[in-house]
Structure formats: C-alpha cells, structure tokens
Design a protein around this motif. Structure first.
Motif, PDB file in Angstrom:
ATOM      1  N   PRO A   1      30.887   3.529   7.384  1.00 17.43           N
ATOM      2  CA  PRO A   1      31.716   2.661   6.537  1.00 17.43           C
ATOM      3  C   PRO A   1      30.836   1.685   5.757  1.00 17.43           C
ATOM      4  CG  PRO A   1      32.579   2.770   8.778  1.00 17.43           C
ATOM      5  CD  PRO A   1      31.224   3.409   8.813  1.00 17.43           C
ATOM      6  N   THR A   2      31.210   1.417   4.525  1.00 17.12           N
ATOM      7  CA  THR A   2      30.465   0.469   3.709  1.00 17.12           C
ATOM      8  C   THR A   2      31.449  -0.322   2.855  1.00 17.12           C
ATOM      9  OG1 THR A   2      28.586   0.238   2.191  1.00 17.12           O
ATOM     10  CG2 THR A   2      30.089   2.078   1.791  1.00 17.12           C
ATOM     11  N   VAL A   3      30.933  -1.124   1.935  1.00 15.92           N
ATOM     12  CA  VAL A   3      31.772  -1.986   1.101  1.00 15.92           C
ATOM     13  C   VAL A   3      31.643  -1.559  -0.359  1.00 15.92           C
ATOM     14  CG1 VAL A   3      31.629  -3.930   2.685  1.00 15.92           C
ATOM     15  CG2 VAL A   3      29.904  -3.674   0.893  1.00 15.92           C
ATOM     16  N   PRO A   4      32.598  -1.930  -1.208  1.00 10.27           N
ATOM     17  CA  PRO A   4      32.549  -1.524  -2.619  1.00 10.27           C
ATOM     18  C   PRO A   4      31.278  -1.955  -3.339  1.00 10.27           C
ATOM     19  CG  PRO A   4      34.712  -2.404  -2.080  1.00 10.27           C
ATOM     20  CD  PRO A   4      33.849  -2.651  -0.892  1.00 10.27           C
TER      21      PRO A   4
ATOM     22  N   GLY B   1      49.853  -1.863   1.168  1.00 10.25           N
ATOM     23  CA  GLY B   1      50.255  -0.944   2.223  1.00 10.25           C
ATOM     24  C   GLY B   1      49.305   0.222   2.399  1.00 10.25           C
ATOM     25  N   PRO B   2      49.636   1.154   3.292  1.00 13.64           N
ATOM     26  CA  PRO B   2      48.780   2.317   3.566  1.00 13.64           C
ATOM     27  C   PRO B   2      48.475   3.156   2.330  1.00 13.64           C
ATOM     28  CG  PRO B   2      50.486   2.096   5.243  1.00 13.64           C
ATOM     29  CD  PRO B   2      50.816   1.108   4.177  1.00 13.64           C
ATOM     30  N   GLU B   3      49.437   3.260   1.408  1.00 11.90           N
ATOM     31  CA  GLU B   3      49.223   4.060   0.202  1.00 11.90           C
ATOM     32  C   GLU B   3      48.223   3.419  -0.753  1.00 11.90           C
ATOM     33  OE1 GLU B   3      50.518   7.146  -0.903  1.00 11.90           O
ATOM     34  OE2 GLU B   3      50.964   7.320   1.222  1.00 11.90           O
ATOM     35  N   ASN B   4      47.935   2.131  -0.558  1.00 10.67           N
ATOM     36  CA  ASN B   4      47.020   1.413  -1.448  1.00 10.67           C
ATOM     37  C   ASN B   4      45.577   1.400  -0.949  1.00 10.67           C
ATOM     38  OD1 ASN B   4      49.769  -0.726  -1.374  1.00 10.67           O
ATOM     39  ND2 ASN B   4      49.228   0.398  -3.229  1.00 10.67           N
ATOM     40  N   ILE B   5      45.335   1.946   0.225  1.00  5.01           N
ATOM     41  CA  ILE B   5      44.011   1.852   0.839  1.00  5.01           C
ATOM     42  C   ILE B   5      43.030   2.831   0.198  1.00  5.01           C
ATOM     43  CG2 ILE B   5      42.706   2.264   2.960  1.00  5.01           C
ATOM     44  CD1 ILE B   5      45.090   1.238   4.529  1.00  5.01           C
ATOM     45  N   VAL B   6      41.839   2.333  -0.107  1.00  5.86           N
ATOM     46  CA  VAL B   6      40.712   3.161  -0.531  1.00  5.86           C
ATOM     47  C   VAL B   6      39.577   2.922   0.460  1.00  5.86           C
ATOM     48  CG1 VAL B   6      39.023   3.659  -2.335  1.00  5.86           C
ATOM     49  CG2 VAL B   6      41.363   3.040  -2.962  1.00  5.86           C
ATOM     50  N   LYS B   7      39.086   3.993   1.065  1.00  6.40           N
ATOM     51  CA  LYS B   7      37.999   3.900   2.035  1.00  6.40           C
ATOM     52  C   LYS B   7      36.652   4.058   1.327  1.00  6.40           C
ATOM     53  CE  LYS B   7      40.427   3.876   5.997  1.00  6.40           C
ATOM     54  NZ  LYS B   7      40.286   2.857   7.073  1.00  6.40           N
ATOM     55  N   TYR B   8      35.633   3.383   1.870  1.00  8.74           N
ATOM     56  CA  TYR B   8      34.287   3.469   1.299  1.00  8.74           C
ATOM     57  C   TYR B   8      33.296   3.868   2.390  1.00  8.74           C
ATOM     58  CZ  TYR B   8      36.421   1.090  -2.633  1.00  8.74           C
ATOM     59  OH  TYR B   8      37.242   0.777  -3.679  1.00  8.74           O
ATOM     60  N   PHE B   9      32.469   4.887   2.059  1.00 15.66           N
ATOM     61  CA  PHE B   9      31.503   5.413   3.014  1.00 15.66           C
ATOM     62  C   PHE B   9      30.127   5.537   2.362  1.00 15.66           C
ATOM     63  CE2 PHE B   9      35.648   7.249   4.078  1.00 15.66           C
ATOM     64  CZ  PHE B   9      35.777   6.902   5.417  1.00 15.66           C
ATOM     65  N   LYS B  10      29.128   5.633   3.228  1.00 17.14           N
ATOM     66  CA  LYS B  10      27.762   5.900   2.789  1.00 17.14           C
ATOM     67  C   LYS B  10      27.200   7.020   3.652  1.00 17.14           C
ATOM     68  CE  LYS B  10      23.273   3.736   1.954  1.00 17.14           C
ATOM     69  NZ  LYS B  10      22.489   2.473   2.005  1.00 17.14           N
ATOM     70  N   MET B  11      26.750   8.096   3.010  1.00 14.39           N
ATOM     71  CA  MET B  11      26.209   9.227   3.756  1.00 14.39           C
ATOM     72  C   MET B  11      24.818   8.897   4.283  1.00 14.39           C
ATOM     73  SD  MET B  11      25.674  13.204   2.560  1.00 14.39           S
ATOM     74  CE  MET B  11      24.226  12.873   1.538  1.00 14.39           C
ATOM     75  N   SER B  12      24.590   9.236   5.543  1.00 13.72           N
ATOM     76  CA  SER B  12      23.294   9.012   6.177  1.00 13.72           C
ATOM     77  C   SER B  12      22.826  10.323   6.795  1.00 13.72           C
ATOM     78  CB  SER B  12      23.411   7.925   7.258  1.00 13.72           C
ATOM     79  OG  SER B  12      22.201   7.786   7.968  1.00 13.72           O
ATOM     80  N   VAL B  13      21.587  10.719   6.490  1.00 14.10           N
ATOM     81  CA  VAL B  13      21.025  11.968   7.006  1.00 14.10           C
ATOM     82  C   VAL B  13      19.849  11.643   7.916  1.00 14.10           C
ATOM     83  CG1 VAL B  13      20.034  14.209   6.433  1.00 14.10           C
ATOM     84  CG2 VAL B  13      21.706  13.151   4.888  1.00 14.10           C
TER      85      VAL B  13
END
Length: 313
Positions: free
Chosen positions: A216-219, A193-205
């Motif tokens: 957005p990226t993957v684990p 469910g929504p409480e189980n979601i972990v988002k993954y990001f990658k910073m780009s400059v």
C-alpha cells in the motif's frame, strides 16, 4: 512530455512490462483480465440496484443471484493525474459532488495498449446495443495527445445519500485527505462510500527470489512519467438529458517502475547545474559620451566634476 524524458526507452519498457504482466495474470484463475482480453461473449450489461440508475459490465453467471463486475487492468505511462484535491474554493454541494480522483495513461503507441483501446470501442458498442435505439448513447471517441492515444479514468470522492441510501460512510484512504479538508465536507446527505474508494499500491520485486509484492502507498508516490497499472471498470449512467454515457471508473493505481522519471529528473538537474556554471556577470554602461573638444570637456567638468569620457551609474 518532459524534454528530458526518454520516450523511446519508455515505449520499450512499457511494451515489455505489459506483456509480462498480462502473461503472469493468465497463470492465476482469479487474476484481473487485461483490457484487451475482455471477450465480447463473456459479459453482459447489468443494471445496478442503486437508486440512481446505472449499468455495469458483469460476468455472465446464470446460477448466481449476485453479478460479478468486471474489473480490468491496463498498463501505461502516467501522463496526467489529479489524485488529491489541492484547493476547494466552491463548497456548494453541486460542486463538491464533482470532486474526483483522476488518472490519465498514455500507451506511447505500444501494441497491447492499442489493442485495449480497440476493445474499449467494442465494449461501448455493446453498451449501445443493450439499450437499443430508444435511448441515445454517447459515442466513445478516444482522446489523443503528443504521445499517442490517451486513456483516462476517474472516481468521484463523494456520493449523494439519495443515490445510495443503504451505503455507509467510510474513511478516506491514506494520503487522499492529508489535512482533513475532505472529511469536513461530509454531510448527512453527502458521504464518502465504498464506491468512491481508490486504492494505491507500489510493486516491489525481491532481488534474490524475484517474488512480487504489492505494498500500500499514498497518491503522492505517483509522478507524471511513471509506468503504472490502472484497475478500472465500465459504468453507464443516465444523464440529465436522458442520454446514456459510458464512463470508466478508477478503482486502483499501482506504481510499477519510476526509473525513467528519476533519470529525467537527474538529467534536468545536471542541465540546470551546467547553466548556472556557464553564467557570466554582465556589466551595464549608462551615461553619455562627450566629444574630445575643449567645449565638450569644459561642459563635462561643469556638470560632472570629473574628466572621464563616460558617466557610470
């Protein structure tokens, strides 16, 4: 930590990056606070409406009917991670419900990270004060490793329907369930469910404008040694022993800088190549030496058919 990893350079980079991101977040009203900046008087402990009792750290807003949970940020070196379950041998519900996405950060002794740890201790004390002396609360003992204090957070992959009867099942984030193994574990009583979601990001400059974007990226993007930013929150739960345990829930992980990890990989590859170049062929002699006597030579010829001093195999 990897012997090819430059810990001193990582500590300097982490300290600078943490300060920059902390100061940058203060420029935006709705930016998430750094863990070290959560002030004791700015929050309260609020009981969640879930069927299974839990309590969350929320902003004090007297006029609001819905409390706003505090989500903090913390920068560190990724020292350990288990973001995608590799193999599940026991598919019983009691085991499946324990599956989680886990990340562990090291601060390498940097001041801002240690300030965050000190504030975590204060937050745990405030949870204990909320429950008073009637319900025992597990004390918070910071973990330590070879590189200093360790801070960890996790988020379970599944929720029991009986604990959150109104929540709906949702899809797994990209890369979390690459072969559909987790999807097949869903049941009527067990869902993601929504409480189980972990988002993954990658910073780009942007090299020219300096504009920062979060893609957005993957684990699989994350490697031990990367400089990352964690987004998490504090949740108190009631254990089966009727004790309160304050946990840290993982909500997002952002890749900030992997240059030191790449440098370590490059150094390791160069070392391994050098080892290969320096390798030499090794010969081995097996057999028996014979004395230079007539009896010895005769015995040798009788048994070996030649007159060499040693037999090689």
């Amino acid at each position: 930590m990897d012997p090819f990893y430059d810990l001193d350079a990582a500590a300097i980079a982490l300290e600078q990056l943490s300060i920059e991101r902390r100061e940058r977040s203060k420029q935006f009203k709705d930016a998430l606070p750094h863990l070290a900046d959560i002030e004791a008087g700015s929050y309260s402990v609020v009981e969640s409406g879930a069927a299974r009792k839990n309590w969350k750290l929320c902003i004090q807003e007297e006029d609001e009917e819905v409390a706003t949970e505090i989500v903090f940020t913390l920068q560190g070196v990724l020292s350990k991670a288990n973001l995608v379950p590799k193999q599940i041998r026991d598919c019983r519900p009691n085991n499946i419900i324990k599956l989680s996405q886990y990340a562990e950060l090291s601060g390498l002794g940097t001041k801002l990270f240690e300030d965050g740890m000190a504030n975590t201790s204060i937050i745990h004390d405030n949870f204990a004060q909320h429950f008073g002396g009637g319900t025992p609360v597990f004390p918070w003992i910071p973990a330590t490793g070879p590189t200093g204090t360790i801070f960890s957070a996790n988020n379970r992959l599944f929720t029991l329907k009986i604990d959150s009867p109104t929540e709906q099942s949702t899809e797994f984030e990209p890369g979390v369930d690459p072969v559909g193994m987790l999807e097949r574990l869903k049941t009527r009583d067990l869902f993601h469910g929504p409480e189980n979601i972990v988002k993954y990001f990658k910073m780009s400059v942007d090299d020219d404008s300096g504009e920062i974007k979060y893609l957005p990226t993957v684990p699989g993007t994350f490697k031990v040694g990367d400089l990352v930013e964690m987004q998490g929150s504090f949740v108190a739960i009631m254990t089966t022993q009727n004790q309160i345990k304050v946990t840290t829930r993982l909500h997002a992980l952002t890749a900030l800088d992997n240059s030191l990890t790449k440098a370590a990989d490059k150094g390791r590859a160069a070392f391994q190549a050098k080892v290969v170049l320096n390798q030499k062929q090794v010969r081995r002699k097996i057999g028996y030496f014979y004395e230079d006597s007539e009896e010895g030579q005769a015995s040798k010829k009788q048994h070996t058919g030649d007159d060499k001093r040693m037999q090689y195999h």
